[in-house]
Write an enzyme that holds these catalytic residues in place. Structure first.
Site, PDB file in Angstrom:
ATOM      1  N   GLY D 202     -73.901 -98.251 -16.350  1.00  0.00           N
ATOM      2  CA  GLY D 202     -75.094 -99.047 -17.430  1.00  0.00           C
ATOM      3  C   GLY D 202     -74.852-100.573 -17.587  1.00  0.00           C
ATOM      4  CG  LEU D 228     -77.271 -96.700 -13.135  1.00  0.00           C
ATOM      5  CD1 LEU D 228     -78.188 -98.016 -11.794  1.00  0.00           C
ATOM      6  CD2 LEU D 228     -78.083 -96.703 -14.317  1.00  0.00           C
ATOM      7  CG  ASP D 229     -74.452 -98.255 -12.382  1.00  0.00           C
ATOM      8  OD1 ASP D 229     -74.227 -98.896 -11.628  1.00  0.00           O
ATOM      9  OD2 ASP D 229     -74.412 -97.913 -13.263  1.00  0.00           O
ATOM     10  CD  GLN D 230     -71.378 -91.922 -11.916  1.00  0.00           C
ATOM     11  OE1 GLN D 230     -70.704 -91.326 -11.184  1.00  0.00           O
ATOM     12  NE2 GLN D 230     -70.915 -92.501 -13.310  1.00  0.00           N
TER      13      GLN D 230
END
Lengths: 285, 285, 285, 285
Positions: D202, D228-230
């Site tokens: 995040g 997100l960001d995965q």
């Protein structure tokens, strides 16, 4: 460095009372010490210190505190250097055809990583001209041949002196500076050598590394002295390589190292973190 | 630490005159400052310093210099700790079945890397017994089950207190210590967690790393607090991994990290280089 | 290596059809290729491959598949080596007074990191004897002087040959082996040198590094050849150092490097991952 | 990739005969295999291979060899991708205000490190315009607000589709792409996240790292997925930090990581070295 800060770099024979005397003189004038780093080399019997302090709470003035430092300096036979945040060092970048270190330093400067003014780019080629223009830095083309080397160096020296240059950075500048040139700027010329010195001195270090079959390649930034690739080392780094890497791959990997290693050395120098003695450096990083 | 040396660790609110006052009090008693490292956290408004000094040139005595330090400490509301080279810290190593960290610390201790006495090994298993014997360290077998946990911890606490233990090192000890146990030894229990915290908290971090497909694995040494794997971090390191690494390969690579990371943390702690504040550490390395 | 696995290492002049021929002969006998790594050196015009395959699904037998490989090998003038998981290599560790690499290899062996049998420890000193005993490995004390060197080497060779030693590991063995000894075990003696070769060849590399003021120190594992510290490099690593590090600190930091670098080299060799050519190595890691 | 080369990437369920069949079909058409890298995931039961081969010695033609590969692919239910050196991938760089990754990729491209055409720069700000012009790359300004996000993404998609973009690189593009956008370019959008994922997901990861007091910071490049960001991680790196580093220092150190980590990921993707499965990647580096 912010305008209200100052940095004091000190070197002398080690004796009792050094730390106390320096702290006392700064405190006596109302300076607030923000950072203090010290090193004693017990073999050489040498003492080194870097003090960063805030002048905004001074109870006297700059003249007085300088006077006080000078007194302490004389009592202990110190070599010392006092820098003010209001003095922005002026830097000349020397480049040749390769552009990665030049770009890197200019971009870092723009990102406020390097506390200096990049006053000029000097090159024996023209590739760096559009780059300099893009970053708004004056460019000087000083071509060189074996015959014109003396004249070219004289022209470069004149540019640096007229430009009040404090630091010369050889950003993959592919010319060997004459001893006379080097003597003009002692501990004020930083070079990047594309090997882990003292391995692979001289030309084509990536080819030398390839032929030797090393499993790491390196880069070294150092102050330039009269002896080629032998000046005091400021920073080094290595990266893994393998049999899969061609000489071109080593060159590519090395570019990354060169950029970081050179930029660290320049930043530390500009930040008054580097002291030279006995052919090597103390880096208060 | 040599017998004639002492180390002073200081933390307090930042104010002008701290560096000068500390240097002055040491100098006033004839102590020679060998190393001085300082840190100011401008956000927290905190000041930290580590001073190592030589007592052999004292013009007064230990009682007097301690008295002087206490006065300065009170004036600035400092938290401070003074250690003498003549006081050798006593360490208890807690282990379970895995032996690599235990071996590593015992070998480093024998090589004079760790300035302490390894006073005992405590384990809930018996694997560590011949190892302890090989290194001439007393071994205590304290098996544990869910039912006996309270008693086992009480026995461990008694051993540590009778043994005047200064530092407990969890060398891959696979039991979670109760909050009561932890509270007994604040900032005096060091653990090694086999991941790059805060990633992969809890059980089986290597499996978690494998499943996530990370390209680096890590290890973290930290002081133990009541909250699992959340204590102040002292040291961390990572190593490259790839799709070729099975969980077993990660475990093997991780062992190397764990050993180095734990040993660094223990050495720094024993050398009075670590200060804890705001849930994190200052490490004067 | 599990008992049902085999590894084929191949080197030859590069030609079309090599990969297909090798894959085809293995497949033709029902072997299942688990891992295949290949390297072509376009400058030397050389081809290298490592194939690990599963024998449990063979439709013929070992004699037949070896016959098939031999045919391919002759057609392409290959140098090749076939190892079975059922053959556990036998290793002799040579040590002197320093114990860190010896301990490290023995602990890793016990942790199943090194697929070999540690058949003996040979030392010119007695420090390694209790260590060997602790790990249950036969110990041979072969003291050496300038006068007795020939006899001592002869005794060591006899022990290695009687013990059917496949690999000799010089775990900080502080004697220089004679060319005659080295010639007896070509590419079968691994040494650890405590510098980043080719920097700091010879004695006291940590002191050399200290005096030069480098910012990284290194370690290098290599096969031993007749020329001192010039054999093919298998693995290298570096670690950061600074002006704060005394020679003793460099020695301490270096020990960590030496252990990891030597252990990697030994593991890769035992795992049939290393090929030597042109004075350097291909390491299929 | 040189014009006469081709790369075949393959993924399928592991079975006997895969290596032999692929090698055989290439050899049968006269292709010369220059590089072959293979991976078997024994837990997932999956097989992956990358083959780079020379077409200049083909005895048939591209249509025939593709036909042959298709037959093998169908027999083993392979997912496969064949790339020719004559097809230069087209890349769009998305940027916001921060320029370091953008500069870095453009400079590397000019140094021939990235085998692609940089077809356009798209930004929601105007800072990147003079940079794009300097490197001769078309620039598109697509400002965005919460209200105009759908329209802006539609415009970006149109530009990418008209420009026949093969790969989108988010060079510190500070907008979160909608799931609809992401779905349009599966495994064809690479992002750089400024932390060592999965730590510090995040916003403001450097501030999170500062507050946690970690001793290393990291950067992660990954394919963008809806979460997100995965997305699958392609490359990661870390660098040491300490209590001395302010958030600004972490940002500065992090920029170096971000540049290298993103550039590696992009180069590997363009070089057909990355395969995605099970939420992670195989990178044949």
């Amino acid at each position: 460095m912010s305008a209200h800060l100052a940095t004091l770099l000190v070197a002398c024979q080690d004796r009792k009372g050094l730390v106390a005397s320096l702290a006392q003189v700064l405190y006596g004038h109302g300076a607030n010490i923000l950072d203090s780093d010290q090193h004693t080399d017990p073999i050489a019997g040498m003492f080194f210190q870097r003090l960063r302090f805030d002048l905004s709470s001074l109870t006297t003035d700059r003249v007085s505190i300088e006077h006080g430092i000078r007194e302490v300096g004389e009592r202990f036979a110190m070599t010392w250097k006092l820098s003010y945040g209001t003095q922005v060092p002026r830097v000349a970048l020397f480049a040749s055809k390769q552009e990665h270190c030049l770009y890197d330093l200019l971009i870092r400067h723009r990102a406020a990583e390097l506390p200096c003014e990049v006053a000029m780019v000097i090159s024996n080629h023209t590739e760096a001209e559009p780059i300099s223009r893009h970053f708004g830095v004056p460019f000087h083309h000083l071509p060189v041949t074996a015959e014109t080397k003396d004249h070219q160096e004289a022209a470069a020296i004149e540019l640096c002196e007229l430009g009040k240059i404090d630091l010369i950075v050889l950003a993959r500048y592919m010319q060997i500076l004459s001893p006379a040139f080097v003597a003009r700027f002692p501990s004020r010329i930083i070079n990047i050598h594309h090997s882990f010195l003292p391995a692979f001195v001289g030309a084509n270090p990536y080819r030398q590394a390839y032929e030797k079959g090393v499993k790491l390649i390196g880069a070294t930034s150092h102050y330039v002295t009269a002896e080629l690739d032998q000046g005091p080392i400021i920073e080094q780094a290595t990266i893994r390589c393998s049999h899969r890497d061609s000489v071109d791959d080593l060159v590519r990997k090395g570019r990354d190292l060169e950029k970081r290693v050179l930029a660290n050395a320049v930043r530390w120098h500009l930040d008054d973190r580097v002291l030279v003695y006995a052919g090597k450096t103390v880096v208060f990083d």
